[in-house]
Design a protein around this motif. Structure first.
Motif, PDB file in Angstrom:
ATOM      1  N   TYR A   1       0.958  -0.958   0.153  1.00  0.00           N
ATOM      2  CA  TYR A   1      -0.177  -0.029   0.126  1.00  0.00           C
ATOM      3  C   TYR A   1       0.769   1.295   0.003  1.00  0.00           C
ATOM      4  CZ  TYR A   1      -2.721   3.876   2.206  1.00  0.00           C
ATOM      5  OH  TYR A   1      -3.135   4.875   2.625  1.00  0.00           O
TER       6      TYR A   1
ATOM      7  N   ALA B   1       0.735  17.337  -0.231  1.00  0.00           N
ATOM      8  CA  ALA B   1       1.073  16.052  -0.716  1.00  0.00           C
ATOM      9  C   ALA B   1       2.346  15.528  -0.642  1.00  0.00           C
ATOM     10  CB  ALA B   1       0.201  15.681  -1.963  1.00  0.00           C
TER      11      ALA B   1
ATOM     12  N   GLU C   1       3.198  14.153   3.374  1.00  0.00           N
ATOM     13  CA  GLU C   1       2.753  12.689   3.289  1.00  0.00           C
ATOM     14  C   GLU C   1       4.223  11.730   3.082  1.00  0.00           C
ATOM     15  OE1 GLU C   1      -0.290  11.117   2.517  1.00  0.00           O
ATOM     16  OE2 GLU C   1      -1.476  12.921   2.998  1.00  0.00           O
TER      17      GLU C   1
ATOM     18  N   TYR D   1      -6.418   4.878 -11.280  1.00  0.00           N
ATOM     19  CA  TYR D   1      -7.205   6.131 -10.307  1.00  0.00           C
ATOM     20  C   TYR D   1      -6.113   7.347 -10.711  1.00  0.00           C
ATOM     21  CZ  TYR D   1      -8.344   8.217  -5.976  1.00  0.00           C
ATOM     22  OH  TYR D   1      -9.081   9.284  -4.949  1.00  0.00           O
TER      23      TYR D   1
ATOM     24  N   TYR E   1      -4.029  11.049   9.733  1.00  0.00           N
ATOM     25  CA  TYR E   1      -5.490  11.216   9.187  1.00  0.00           C
ATOM     26  C   TYR E   1      -6.388  11.557  10.090  1.00  0.00           C
ATOM     27  CZ  TYR E   1      -2.884   9.977   4.922  1.00  0.00           C
ATOM     28  OH  TYR E   1      -1.983  10.117   3.939  1.00  0.00           O
TER      29      TYR E   1
ATOM     30  N   PHE F   1      -5.282  17.991   9.958  1.00  0.00           N
ATOM     31  CA  PHE F   1      -6.036  17.355   8.671  1.00  0.00           C
ATOM     32  C   PHE F   1      -7.409  17.923   8.640  1.00  0.00           C
ATOM     33  CE2 PHE F   1      -7.196  13.522   6.237  1.00  0.00           C
ATOM     34  CZ  PHE F   1      -6.763  14.103   5.018  1.00  0.00           C
TER      35      PHE F   1
ATOM     36  N   LEU G   1      -7.696  21.097   6.965  1.00  0.00           N
ATOM     37  CA  LEU G   1      -7.246  21.089   5.612  1.00  0.00           C
ATOM     38  C   LEU G   1      -8.522  20.416   4.761  1.00  0.00           C
ATOM     39  CD1 LEU G   1      -4.425  21.156   4.135  1.00  0.00           C
ATOM     40  CD2 LEU G   1      -4.587  18.633   3.839  1.00  0.00           C
TER      41      LEU G   1
ATOM     42  N   GLU H   1     -10.958   5.157  -4.512  1.00  0.00           N
ATOM     43  CA  GLU H   1     -10.511   4.804  -3.011  1.00  0.00           C
ATOM     44  C   GLU H   1     -10.604   3.485  -2.663  1.00  0.00           C
ATOM     45  OE1 GLU H   1      -8.374   6.763  -1.411  1.00  0.00           O
ATOM     46  OE2 GLU H   1      -8.475   8.581  -2.503  1.00  0.00           O
TER      47      GLU H   1
HETATM   48  C1  LIG Z   1      -4.748   6.716  -2.385  1.00  0.00           C
HETATM   49  C2  LIG Z   1      -4.777   7.816  -1.136  1.00  0.00           C
HETATM   50  N1  LIG Z   1      -5.865   8.493  -1.528  1.00  0.00           N
HETATM   51  C3  LIG Z   1      -6.004   9.588  -0.347  1.00  0.00           C
HETATM   52  C4  LIG Z   1      -4.551   9.992   0.340  1.00  0.00           C
HETATM   53  C5  LIG Z   1      -4.736  11.086   1.133  1.00  0.00           C
HETATM   54  N2  LIG Z   1      -3.963  12.257   0.819  1.00  0.00           N
HETATM   55  C6  LIG Z   1      -2.899  12.242  -0.041  1.00  0.00           C
HETATM   56  S1  LIG Z   1      -2.449  13.773  -0.508  1.00  0.00           S
HETATM   57  C7  LIG Z   1      -3.748  14.402   0.457  1.00  0.00           C
HETATM   58  C8  LIG Z   1      -3.708  16.089   0.616  1.00  0.00           C
HETATM   59  C9  LIG Z   1      -2.441  16.554   1.136  1.00  0.00           C
HETATM   60  O1  LIG Z   1      -2.329  18.039   0.791  1.00  0.00           O
HETATM   61  C10 LIG Z   1      -4.287  13.440   1.068  1.00  0.00           C
HETATM   62  C11 LIG Z   1      -5.369  13.734   2.157  1.00  0.00           C
HETATM   63  C12 LIG Z   1      -3.676   9.043   0.104  1.00  0.00           C
HETATM   64  N3  LIG Z   1      -2.400   9.143   0.937  1.00  0.00           N
HETATM   65  N4  LIG Z   1      -3.780   7.956  -0.606  1.00  0.00           N
END
Ligand SMILES: Cc1ncc(C[n+]2csc(CCO)c2C)c(N)n1
Length: 217
Positions: A40, A78, A82, A108, A160, A165, A168, A202
């Motif tokens: 993942y 992002a 992350e 996706y 999360y 978060f 945002l 998702e």
């Molecule tokens: C498949 C997948 N979907 C959503 C996210 C969550 N996410 C990724 S970037 C971002 C915004 C940052 O500004 C968020 C909420 C993830 N990690 N992987």
């Protein structure tokens, strides 16, 4: 009723299925197979790179300078926020090599890119909203049910589930509602369709990690 409230109603069945997925339940109680989590994370590293680029395109297409700034900050988030999470897990689990993009991740990211490039900017915003909103809802849900002792996935959960978060995500929802107000009914329907499609992707993203999905050939 706001566009976002109606849109969430549309994806409620998908969200309900997501929180019952074995990937989510096992992540919450800390029993998820490390190989599935590693898979993942590796796919998510690909996803984030494409996603950050997609957010930057939305920024470039935005109607106002304020919205432009919001999306460029999301794009930066992002990559920066992350990536820190990924780096710490990659070190911890000794992940060295970069895996090829999986079929679902490929689907996706290219779905998001084509939507953002080909459709009007509000539809693109709706296509990226599940990424924020579903992660927030899933993060909050996992916070409630998680095993707090020695959960190897605690950092993921705290990223999360936290309040920072949440702010945002509120902003991303508000920007979509603001955009929807300026759209015609037909355009709003296109926004909802993009929101639903991305939500289903998702779901598939977690499902593909649990199954360690591979290209057939
Ligand atoms: C498949 C997948 N979907 C959503 C996210 C969550 N996410 C990724 S970037 C971002 C915004 C940052 O500004 C968020 C909420 C993830 N990690 N992987």
């Amino acid at each position: 009723m706001k566009w976002s409230e109606k849109a969430w109603q549309e994806i409620l069945p998908v969200y309900k299925d997501i929180i019952q997925m074995p990937f989510i339940i096992e992540l919450a109680n800390g029993t998820l197979d490390i190989e599935k989590f590693k898979y993942y994370m590796q796919q998510d590293a690909h996803y984030l790179e494409y996603f950050a680029r997609t957010l930057a395109v939305i920024s470039a297409k935005a109607q106002s300078v304020d919205t432009m700034l919001d999306f460029i900050r999301f794009s930066e988030g992002a990559i920066v926020v992350e990536r820190a999470l990924h780096d710490s897990y990659f070190k911890q689990f000794n992940v060295g090599e970069r895996m090829p993009v999986s079929p679902t991740c490929h689907h996706y990211v290219h779905y998001m890119q084509s939507t953002v490039y080909m459709q009007q900017v509000e539809v693109g915003m709706a296509a990226v909203l599940p990424c924020f909103w579903i992660y927030k809802k899933v993060g909050d849900y996992i916070l409630q049910i998680q095993a707090k002792e020695n959960n190897p996935y605690a950092d993921w959960i705290n990223t999360y589930g936290g309040e920072e978060f949440g702010n945002l995500v509120e902003k991303a929802i508000m920007l979509c509602d603001e955009g929807a107000d300026k759209c015609t009914e037909t355009q709003r329907k296109q926004m909802t369709a993009a929101f639903v499609d991305a939500s289903r992707l998702e779901y598939l993203f977690w499902d593909s990690a649990y199954k360690l999905e591979k290209w057939k050939r």
